[in-house]
Every structure is written in C-alpha cells, then in structure tokens.
Design an enzyme around this catalytic site. Structure first.
Site, PDB file in Angstrom:
ATOM      1  N   GLN A  98      60.668  36.041 -12.876  1.00  0.00           N
ATOM      2  CA  GLN A  98      59.878  35.377 -11.838  1.00  0.00           C
ATOM      3  C   GLN A  98      59.887  33.869 -11.994  1.00  0.00           C
ATOM      4  O   GLN A  98      60.245  33.322 -13.041  1.00  0.00           O
ATOM      5  CB  GLN A  98      58.437  35.886 -11.889  1.00  0.00           C
ATOM      6  CG  GLN A  98      57.764  35.682 -13.228  1.00  0.00           C
ATOM      7  CD  GLN A  98      56.431  36.407 -13.332  1.00  0.00           C
ATOM      8  OE1 GLN A  98      55.388  35.765 -13.315  1.00  0.00           O
ATOM      9  NE2 GLN A  98      56.477  37.737 -13.451  1.00  0.00           N
ATOM     10  N   HIS A 100      57.410  30.320 -10.258  1.00  0.00           N
ATOM     11  CA  HIS A 100      56.189  29.959  -9.536  1.00  0.00           C
ATOM     12  C   HIS A 100      56.415  28.676  -8.751  1.00  0.00           C
ATOM     13  O   HIS A 100      57.192  27.811  -9.154  1.00  0.00           O
ATOM     14  CB  HIS A 100      55.032  29.778 -10.516  1.00  0.00           C
ATOM     15  CG  HIS A 100      54.823  30.953 -11.412  1.00  0.00           C
ATOM     16  ND1 HIS A 100      54.505  32.200 -10.938  1.00  0.00           N
ATOM     17  CD2 HIS A 100      54.922  31.086 -12.759  1.00  0.00           C
ATOM     18  CE1 HIS A 100      54.396  33.042 -11.953  1.00  0.00           C
ATOM     19  NE2 HIS A 100      54.652  32.392 -13.063  1.00  0.00           N
ATOM     20  N   GLU A 135      52.362  27.301 -16.158  1.00  0.00           N
ATOM     21  CA  GLU A 135      51.773  28.068 -17.258  1.00  0.00           C
ATOM     22  C   GLU A 135      52.394  27.652 -18.587  1.00  0.00           C
ATOM     23  O   GLU A 135      53.500  27.112 -18.643  1.00  0.00           O
ATOM     24  CB  GLU A 135      51.926  29.569 -17.044  1.00  0.00           C
ATOM     25  CG  GLU A 135      53.336  30.061 -16.867  1.00  0.00           C
ATOM     26  CD  GLU A 135      53.393  31.506 -16.357  1.00  0.00           C
ATOM     27  OE1 GLU A 135      52.633  31.855 -15.444  1.00  0.00           O
ATOM     28  OE2 GLU A 135      54.234  32.259 -16.876  1.00  0.00           O
ATOM     29  N   HIS A 264      61.763  32.780 -15.485  1.00  0.00           N
ATOM     30  CA  HIS A 264      61.443  33.257 -16.825  1.00  0.00           C
ATOM     31  C   HIS A 264      61.111  34.741 -16.821  1.00  0.00           C
ATOM     32  O   HIS A 264      60.859  35.341 -15.777  1.00  0.00           O
ATOM     33  CB  HIS A 264      60.281  32.462 -17.420  1.00  0.00           C
ATOM     34  CG  HIS A 264      59.008  32.559 -16.631  1.00  0.00           C
ATOM     35  ND1 HIS A 264      58.765  31.781 -15.514  1.00  0.00           N
ATOM     36  CD2 HIS A 264      57.903  33.336 -16.789  1.00  0.00           C
ATOM     37  CE1 HIS A 264      57.578  32.072 -15.022  1.00  0.00           C
ATOM     38  NE2 HIS A 264      57.030  33.018 -15.771  1.00  0.00           N
ATOM     39  N   ARG A 283      59.366  36.793  -7.286  1.00  0.00           N
ATOM     40  CA  ARG A 283      60.088  37.650  -8.234  1.00  0.00           C
ATOM     41  C   ARG A 283      61.574  37.693  -7.921  1.00  0.00           C
ATOM     42  O   ARG A 283      61.971  37.713  -6.764  1.00  0.00           O
ATOM     43  CB  ARG A 283      59.496  39.061  -8.232  1.00  0.00           C
ATOM     44  CG  ARG A 283      58.044  39.088  -8.712  1.00  0.00           C
ATOM     45  CD  ARG A 283      57.454  40.489  -8.661  1.00  0.00           C
ATOM     46  NE  ARG A 283      56.087  40.491  -9.184  1.00  0.00           N
ATOM     47  CZ  ARG A 283      55.009  40.239  -8.442  1.00  0.00           C
ATOM     48  NH1 ARG A 283      55.148  39.983  -7.156  1.00  0.00           N
ATOM     49  NH2 ARG A 283      53.812  40.237  -8.992  1.00  0.00           N
TER      50      ARG A 283
END
Length: 412
Positions: A98, A100, A135, A264, A283
């Site tokens: 996935q 982001h 993240e 990642h 995804r």
C-alpha cells in the site's frame, strides 16, 4: 493525567500471542489480534480510566473541549482533532502492499468521492477522510518490511540473477532506463498485466527464486520474501511488485518513516507505529480488498534508493530520550530508556496532547501537583495539554522503556 485503555483490532494477519502477552491476558487468544490503538480515532477510540475505575471516551472528551485536551494551537490547526494515532503492530503474516496520499491528494480525492456520492464506508472508497497519512514504524522485535523502491541498478542485478525467458524483456525495460521513470514504466506494466500473462510469468519467476535460494545467491532474502508472498497470494501482481522494493530487517529501536507515496508492506514482527489520524489507503495488491490501479499510480512516489533507517536523535538535557525526526506535522515519536542501574527521573514538558506507552519494565509518572500513575508493560496514559508537567522514572532495578507520542511542529 489518566490511564488509557486502547482498542484491540482483530485483523487476520495478526498474532494470537503478542498483544495478549503484552496486556497480561491469557495466551493464545481465540483469534488473531493485529493492532492495539491508542488515540481518538472515530472508528475505535481509547478510553480514559480514572482512579475509581470510571471510563470516559477520549474522542468525546476531545470533541467536547478541544482546547483543554489538545491546546489552543493544536486544536485550531487540526480542526479540534487529535492529529495522530499510536499503535502496537503484531504482524504474523504480511499486510497488503500500500501507499498513502499527500494532504493535497487526500483533499482532492475526498472532494471527488463526496461529489460522486460514494458512501464513506463503501468498500470501493479510497478517501474516507480529507487528510494525509504519513507514518513511522519503530521495531520492538526484529521487524521485516518492504519499503520504497530499490535503486534500479540493484533491481536490474536482482532480475538478472533470476533471469527467465519471460522475465528478460522486463529486465531490459528497466536496464534501458534505470531511474524513477523506468521504475514507473515497469511497475505499471506488471500491475496491469492481464491475468493470463501473469499466470505464465509468475510461476517462472517463483521457480527461478527457488533455484536462487538453493544456490545461496546474493539475493537470497529477497527471493525468500517473493516465495512467501507467492505462496500466500498466488496469481497476484503484487508478488512481482515486491521485486522492486527495498527489503528491510529492523532491529529493536530502529525505525523507518513512510511519507506520502511510499509503497510499503510489513512482513513480520512487533513494532510501535505512529501515524496521522487518517484511514486513506491505496492498495497495490496482496489483499482481497479494493485495489484502484489508476488512483494508486497517481499517489505512488517512484523516487528510489536505500530506505533511511533511524535509531532516533539524542536530546538535551534528557540524553536517555531519542527522538525520531520527520517532516510530518501530525506527530513526533520519542523513545526513553533506562538501564538496570539507571533510575533517574526525566521531566516531560507540556507540549500539547501526549500519549505515554510503556513497552518494558514498570514506570511511575508523577505530576507536579503530586498525582501519580504507575505504568506496567503494555499500559499507556494520556496527558492533555491542560495537565501539569510530569516526571517519569522506572520502578525497580530492571530498567524500563517508554515511548512518547506528541504532535509534530505545526506549520504557521
């Protein structure tokens, strides 16, 4: 200053032992437990537990009085939301591959899907909220991941080491343009292959990986990873995409930062993760969930090279505290450690809403008004912006480890 009861998320890729053992519950759990959430996420907020055992919903408290809980600047900048979510990850099986979106991409995608009338909880919704989702993941045990595109020259060497007749044209495609544009071309080609073509190419690649492992080749770890993914996700283009990413093994205390667009996949291990309080995920594959290839290609960053690994930067005057620096305005993570013979108290200044998580030993937190909270391994606590300054120190002589989550530096 109150104890925090987090929410356990029972995803299928989780462990039946890690989180129950951390929380002192019977092991194994009846079902896999993948994540322990600490924060004010609307989908599963944490609960504050006072000294009499009364529990209050953290999300509701933030919504009722965002300035008291978050501080004026944080509340104003983030629209009265706690901007981060802290997690424990217990990865027993690989997650989906996935990426982001950035803040701009998330806002645009959210407006587009709102205008199209796609329900926010629809399985084909890409942007349930209008915010970015950077993240950072910090290993508690040896932690395995794929993250970021490997230097194309190294990837060409890998592809040539497992060369097959069906793979040759793709190897030469990247060899002819070993840069981010070449990676984009090869990645796009692979994830859009017709299933019939994929069904011919994948078995060849997997057989070549088996031979490479038997011969103890240079890319043994990368090939073993592809074989594992091929076994759990047969006929999936994400198995080919895994050949393009950096294969990482993090030791305890090492962390990687995943900004917008970083493709990642977490493979195995236990970690602390801090991320922006968002659900936006695009995804690539290795999942039965929704995959939107055109939107993924708009989000993925094809910059390439080795993935930076951090152990945190020591701070003054608290040399025991290591801060994991990133450019994310939503969060900052710090690790504080005491050795067996080192029990000195550390003062934590009031920098806005904080979550403290004990992952080793036992600690006591003391506010300057005399209030105290004891934290055992697996427990966490909430410090609002209105709380007084707190000092923390280990209990006993066996040392301790504490993670501290705070907002990042908000842009003016």
């Amino acid at each position: 200053m109150e104890l925090l009861r987090g929410a356990v998320r029972p995803y299928a890729w989780g462990s039946r032992t890690t989180i129950p053992e951390l929380l002192g519950r019977p092991v194994p759990a009846p079902h896999p437990e993948a994540e322990l959430w600490m924060g004010a996420h609307p989908g599963d907020p944490s609960w504050l537990v006072d000294s009499s055992g009364i529990e209050r919903n953290l999300l509701e408290l933030v919504e009722e009085d965002p300035v008291a809980q978050l501080g004026e600047r944080c509340a104003n900048h983030w629209g009265g939301r706690l901007p981060y979510l802290l997690k424990i990850l217990a990865v027993e099986e690989p997650l989906s591959m996935q990426a982001h979106p950035s803040a701009r991409q998330a806002a645009e995608g959210y407006r587009r899907e709102e205008a199209a009338g796609i329900p926010r909880d629809a399985p084909n919704r890409n942007y349930p909220d209008p915010t970015a989702k950077p993240e950072l993941v910090c290993a508690l045990t040896e932690f395995h991941a794929l993250a970021g595109f490997r230097d194309p020259h190294r990837t060409v060497a890998l592809l040539r080491a497992i060369e097959t007749p069906g793979l040759t044209k793709y190897t030469e495609l990247l060899a002819g343009q070993p840069d981010p544009d070449g990676l984009r071309a090869l990645f796009t080609t692979w994830i859009t292959l017709p299933q019939s073509a994929l069904d011919e190419l994948l078995p060849e690649v997997l057989d070549a990986c088996v031979l490479h492992v038997k011969d103890h080749g240079e890319f043994d770890t990368e090939c073993r990873t592809v074989l594992e993914l091929g076994e759990t996700h047969p006929r999936d283009a994400g198995v080919l995409a895994a050949l393009l990413l950096n294969r990482l093994t993090l030791s305890a205390g090492e962390a990687i930062y995943l900004p917008a667009g970083n493709l990642h996949l977490y493979l195995h291990g236990t970690a602390v993760e801090i991320l922006a309080n968002s659900d936006n995920i695009l995804r690539c594959g290795l999942t039965p969930k929704h995959v939107d290839v055109p939107e993924l290609l708009r989000v993925v960053d094809f910059a390439c090279g080795e993935m930076p690994v951090s152990r945190g930067e020591a701070t003054e005057p608290n040399a025991r505290m290591a801060v994991y620096r990133t450019d994310a305005p939503e969060f900052e993570l710090a690790r504080i450690e005491w050795t067996d013979s080192d029990g000195e108290a550390i003062e934590l200044d009031c920098t806005g809403p904080q979550i403290l998580l004990c992952t080793q030993g036992e600690l006591v937190a003391r506010a300057n008004d005399g209030a105290t909270i004891e934290l055992r391994r697996g427990q966490s606590m909430w410090l609002s912006a209105a709380d007084p300054v707190v000092t923390v120190r280990p209990m006993g002589a066996n040392g301790a480890r504490l993670f501290r989550a705070t907002p990042g530096t908000c842009p003016d």
